[in-house]
Design a protein around this motif. Structure first.
Motif, PDB file in Angstrom:
ATOM      1  N   LEU A 134       0.853  -1.178   0.000  1.00 37.67           N
ATOM      2  CA  LEU A 134       0.000   0.000   0.000  1.00 37.67           C
ATOM      3  C   LEU A 134       0.893   1.232   0.000  1.00 37.67           C
ATOM      4  O   LEU A 134       1.648   1.463   0.942  1.00 37.67           O
ATOM      5  N   MET A 135       0.809   2.042  -1.048  1.00 34.66           N
ATOM      6  CA  MET A 135       1.661   3.213  -1.211  1.00 34.66           C
ATOM      7  C   MET A 135       0.854   4.469  -0.892  1.00 34.66           C
ATOM      8  O   MET A 135      -0.106   4.798  -1.603  1.00 34.66           O
ATOM      9  N   LEU A 136       1.231   5.159   0.180  1.00 38.99           N
ATOM     10  CA  LEU A 136       0.568   6.409   0.566  1.00 38.99           C
ATOM     11  C   LEU A 136       1.638   7.498   0.646  1.00 38.99           C
ATOM     12  O   LEU A 136       2.024   7.932   1.719  1.00 38.99           O
ATOM     13  N   LEU A 137       2.106   7.925  -0.500  1.00 35.45           N
ATOM     14  CA  LEU A 137       3.195   8.907  -0.531  1.00 35.45           C
ATOM     15  C   LEU A 137       2.628  10.313  -0.717  1.00 35.45           C
ATOM     16  O   LEU A 137       2.013  10.614  -1.748  1.00 35.45           O
ATOM     17  N   GLY A 138       2.838  11.137   0.295  1.00 32.22           N
ATOM     18  CA  GLY A 138       2.402  12.522   0.229  1.00 32.22           C
ATOM     19  C   GLY A 138       0.924  12.674  -0.050  1.00 32.22           C
ATOM     20  O   GLY A 138       0.520  13.550  -0.824  1.00 32.22           O
ATOM     21  N   ILE A 139       0.082  11.852   0.560  1.00 34.71           N
ATOM     22  CA  ILE A 139      -1.351  11.918   0.301  1.00 34.71           C
ATOM     23  C   ILE A 139      -2.162  12.206   1.565  1.00 34.71           C
ATOM     24  O   ILE A 139      -3.114  12.972   1.530  1.00 34.71           O
ATOM     25  N   LEU A 140      -1.774  11.624   2.711  1.00 33.98           N
ATOM     26  CA  LEU A 140      -2.551  11.858   3.928  1.00 33.98           C
ATOM     27  C   LEU A 140      -2.398  13.285   4.445  1.00 33.98           C
ATOM     28  O   LEU A 140      -3.195  13.745   5.257  1.00 33.98           O
ATOM     29  N   ASN A 141      -1.384  14.016   3.956  1.00 36.75           N
ATOM     30  CA  ASN A 141      -1.230  15.421   4.327  1.00 36.75           C
ATOM     31  C   ASN A 141      -2.323  16.294   3.711  1.00 36.75           C
ATOM     32  O   ASN A 141      -2.484  17.450   4.070  1.00 36.75           O
ATOM     33  N   PHE A 142      -3.114  15.726   2.780  1.00 38.78           N
ATOM     34  CA  PHE A 142      -4.251  16.452   2.224  1.00 38.78           C
ATOM     35  C   PHE A 142      -5.547  16.108   2.948  1.00 38.78           C
ATOM     36  O   PHE A 142      -6.610  16.600   2.579  1.00 38.78           O
ATOM     37  N   VAL A 143      -5.453  15.242   3.942  1.00 41.71           N
ATOM     38  CA  VAL A 143      -6.586  14.965   4.835  1.00 41.71           C
ATOM     39  C   VAL A 143      -6.316  15.762   6.099  1.00 41.71           C
ATOM     40  O   VAL A 143      -5.492  15.367   6.930  1.00 41.71           O
ATOM     41  N   LEU A 144      -6.974  16.895   6.240  1.00 38.60           N
ATOM     42  CA  LEU A 144      -6.602  17.847   7.283  1.00 38.60           C
ATOM     43  C   LEU A 144      -6.981  17.386   8.681  1.00 38.60           C
ATOM     44  O   LEU A 144      -6.295  17.717   9.651  1.00 38.60           O
ATOM     45  N   ASP A 145      -8.056  16.637   8.793  1.00 31.75           N
ATOM     46  CA  ASP A 145      -8.486  16.171  10.112  1.00 31.75           C
ATOM     47  C   ASP A 145      -7.635  14.985  10.547  1.00 31.75           C
ATOM     48  O   ASP A 145      -7.562  13.967   9.845  1.00 31.75           O
ATOM     49  N   ASP A 146      -6.992  15.096  11.690  1.00 24.57           N
ATOM     50  CA  ASP A 146      -6.072  14.056  12.162  1.00 24.57           C
ATOM     51  C   ASP A 146      -6.769  12.713  12.344  1.00 24.57           C
ATOM     52  O   ASP A 146      -6.245  11.670  11.931  1.00 24.57           O
ATOM     53  N   ALA A 147      -7.940  12.743  12.962  1.00 24.26           N
ATOM     54  CA  ALA A 147      -8.661  11.496  13.226  1.00 24.26           C
ATOM     55  C   ALA A 147      -9.085  10.834  11.919  1.00 24.26           C
ATOM     56  O   ALA A 147      -9.019   9.601  11.781  1.00 24.26           O
ATOM     57  N   GLU A 148      -9.519  11.621  10.951  1.00 16.56           N
ATOM     58  CA  GLU A 148      -9.927  11.053   9.669  1.00 16.56           C
ATOM     59  C   GLU A 148      -8.735  10.445   8.939  1.00 16.56           C
ATOM     60  O   GLU A 148      -8.839   9.372   8.337  1.00 16.56           O
ATOM     61  N   ALA A 149      -7.596  11.129   8.981  1.00 22.80           N
ATOM     62  CA  ALA A 149      -6.401  10.599   8.324  1.00 22.80           C
ATOM     63  C   ALA A 149      -6.006   9.254   8.926  1.00 22.80           C
ATOM     64  O   ALA A 149      -5.671   8.307   8.198  1.00 22.80           O
ATOM     65  N   ARG A 150      -6.042   9.154  10.263  1.00 21.63           N
ATOM     66  CA  ARG A 150      -5.708   7.879  10.915  1.00 21.63           C
ATOM     67  C   ARG A 150      -6.729   6.807  10.547  1.00 21.63           C
ATOM     68  O   ARG A 150      -6.367   5.648  10.321  1.00 21.63           O
ATOM     69  N   SER A 151      -8.001   7.195  10.474  1.00 18.25           N
ATOM     70  CA  SER A 151      -9.059   6.242  10.135  1.00 18.25           C
ATOM     71  C   SER A 151      -8.885   5.704   8.722  1.00 18.25           C
ATOM     72  O   SER A 151      -9.065   4.504   8.476  1.00 18.25           O
ATOM     73  N   ILE A 152      -8.514   6.570   7.784  1.00 16.88           N
ATOM     74  CA  ILE A 152      -8.297   6.135   6.400  1.00 16.88           C
ATOM     75  C   ILE A 152      -7.151   5.136   6.327  1.00 16.88           C
ATOM     76  O   ILE A 152      -7.268   4.071   5.708  1.00 16.88           O
ATOM     77  N   ALA A 153      -6.032   5.470   6.960  1.00 18.32           N
ATOM     78  CA  ALA A 153      -4.882   4.571   6.956  1.00 18.32           C
ATOM     79  C   ALA A 153      -5.240   3.234   7.592  1.00 18.32           C
ATOM     80  O   ALA A 153      -4.886   2.166   7.073  1.00 18.32           O
ATOM     81  N   SER A 154      -5.950   3.290   8.710  1.00 19.69           N
ATOM     82  CA  SER A 154      -6.330   2.073   9.420  1.00 19.69           C
ATOM     83  C   SER A 154      -7.257   1.201   8.574  1.00 19.69           C
ATOM     84  O   SER A 154      -7.096  -0.031   8.532  1.00 19.69           O
ATOM     85  N   ARG A 155      -8.207   1.825   7.892  1.00 18.42           N
ATOM     86  CA  ARG A 155      -9.151   1.069   7.071  1.00 18.42           C
ATOM     87  C   ARG A 155      -8.431   0.373   5.918  1.00 18.42           C
ATOM     88  O   ARG A 155      -8.706  -0.787   5.599  1.00 18.42           O
ATOM     89  N   LEU A 156      -7.525   1.077   5.289  1.00 18.21           N
ATOM     90  CA  LEU A 156      -6.794   0.502   4.164  1.00 18.21           C
ATOM     91  C   LEU A 156      -5.892  -0.641   4.625  1.00 18.21           C
ATOM     92  O   LEU A 156      -5.844  -1.709   3.995  1.00 18.21           O
TER      93      LEU A 156
END
Length: 273
Positions: A161-183
């Protein structure tokens, strides 16, 4: 941008906003590419004037991707890659690196930038033995990404799973963690998370880019945020970081004999045991 635009059967080109700087195009400009417009160059030059290291960050991030894909394909036998946030690279793409090592590799790219989509039609080819696909989707909808990617990838087998320079565009910290966790939750044991993220760490010069990010958010899209080492480390919860851990992406297993410059962009590779 070349005047010779590709055919636009589904209206992709009409969705391209040439009046506002956009990340994929500015990133391409910083890497030395040509897939950008005057507004991207103007904003890119202004940001580079505020933080000159930004061009080094862009190039270091892409070089990290190359090293990580090569390492996973050669040394860990990975044959499936889910690359979210494809962008407009001027260096080799994930599928070119992976399929050169293992022609049967299967790669799915994900992005929602119309100009990336227009180039994906012609750039993202595949070997006969493997497969390359492109999904027009948003990182904010991981379930849709996983559902569509399942047409090409077998999630019962290891995937990088490649997430290069992408979660920095998810401004909400909890949402960013949730996306990573779901994937990550959808990945089979033996899979890998490959991630980079701009950092606020003063030791890496991260504090110097905060003013530039504020300018970016006022003049370009999408808005971006940086995070601390501790915040970025949470994306790897439950995974085992490979050496050298979470470091400046330029320092992650650099090529022997190459000169490396520390950049305020964290990078790491971790395995799901």
């Amino acid at each position: 941008m070349s005047e010779n635009q590709p055919d636009d059967p589904d209206g992709t080109e009409t969705r391209i906003d040439t009046g506002t700087a956009h990340n994929a195009r500015v990133w391409n400009y910083w890497q030395g590419g040509k897939d950008n417009y005057p507004v991207d160059e103007q904003v890119g030059d202004h940001v580079a004037g505020m933080i000159p290291v930004i061009r080094d960050i862009a190039r270091a991030d892409r070089a990290f991707l190359s090293r990580a894909v090569r390492f996973l394909a050669e040394e860990r036998g990975v044959r499936q890659f889910l690359d979210i946030g494809t962008g407009l690279p001027v260096m080799e793409n994930t599928h070119e690196i992976a399929q050169r090592i293992a022609p049967d590799s299967r790669i799915v790219y994900v992005d929602n930038d119309p100009i990336v989509l227009s180039h994906a039609r012609t750039l993202l080819t595949s070997t006969p033995e493997g497969a390359t696909d492109y999904i027009d989707a948003d990182v904010h909808d991981p379930d849709a990404i996983l559902r569509i990617a399942g047409d090409t990838l077998d999630f019962t087998e290891p995937v990088a799973l490649m997430l290069l320079g992408i979660l920095n565009f998810v401004l909400d910290d909890a949402e960013a963690r949730s996306i990573a966790s779901r994937l990550v939750a959808a990945l089979a044991p033996g899979s890998f998370l490959v991630l980079t993220h701009p950092t606020t760490e003063p030791s890496l010069g991260g504090d110097l880019q905060l003013e530039a990010m504020a300018f970016w958010n006022a003049n370009a899209k999408p808005p971006v945020t940086a995070r601390s080492r501790e915040e970025t480390a949470t994306y790897f919860d439950g995974l085992t970081l490979l050496e050298p851990g979470l470091v400046s992406c330029s320092l992650w297993r650099p090529e022997p004999g190459t000169e490396t410059r520390v950049v305020p962009q964290l990078g790491a590779v971790a395995v799901k045991d």
